[in-house]
Design a protein around this motif. Structure first.
Motif: not given
Length: 144
Positions: A126-129, A132-140
């Protein structure tokens, strides 16, 4: 022939002067030593527990709780993997030595270990998806 090989005569305890009548208490004969009761409570002792089964159960529960309460999933994954390995080794040892206990603990370690490994794997996927789906916005949001 010497006296050392002659049969020994042991003194017999003296009979009481007044034998007890039926229904009365008769004191024990002189020289009577009561036999103490056997130690224990009459139940059979529990079989020894396999140490690897106990370690498997503890690692499985720690890995499962670690997945729930720890966001960093590397440590719970490896602890859960250890629970699975220890559980399989414990079950093989229990088959070789049927007199030892711990089968339930080994199975508990296996089940909780497999569930925790599955939860960790799903969380990584789920974290990798999301990454990859949201890019840098999902990392935080993944590691908060």
């Amino acid at each position: 022939m010497s006296d050392q090989f002659a049969p020994q005569q042991h003194p017999t305890p003296a009979q009481p002067a007044h034998p007890a009548q039926p229904g009365q208490y008769a004191p024990p004969a002189a020289g009577y030593v009561p036999v103490p009761p056997a130690a224990g409570n009459g139940y059979a002792a529990a079989p020894p527990t396999n140490g690897l089964a106990l370690a498997s159960m503890i690692c499985g529960l720690a890995g499962l709780l670690g997945n729930v309460f720890v966001v960093f999933l590397v440590m719970p994954f490896f602890v859960s993997l250890a629970a699975v390995l220890l559980g399989h080794v414990a079950l093989s040892q229990l088959k070789k030595r049927p007199g030892t206990g711990g089968r339930g603990m080994a199975i508990t370690g296996l089940v909780t270990g497999y569930v925790a490994v599955g939860v960790a794997a799903i969380a990584v996927i789920v974290g990798l998806v999301a990454l990859l789906s949201f890019g840098a916005f999902a990392t935080p949001f993944l590691f908060s």
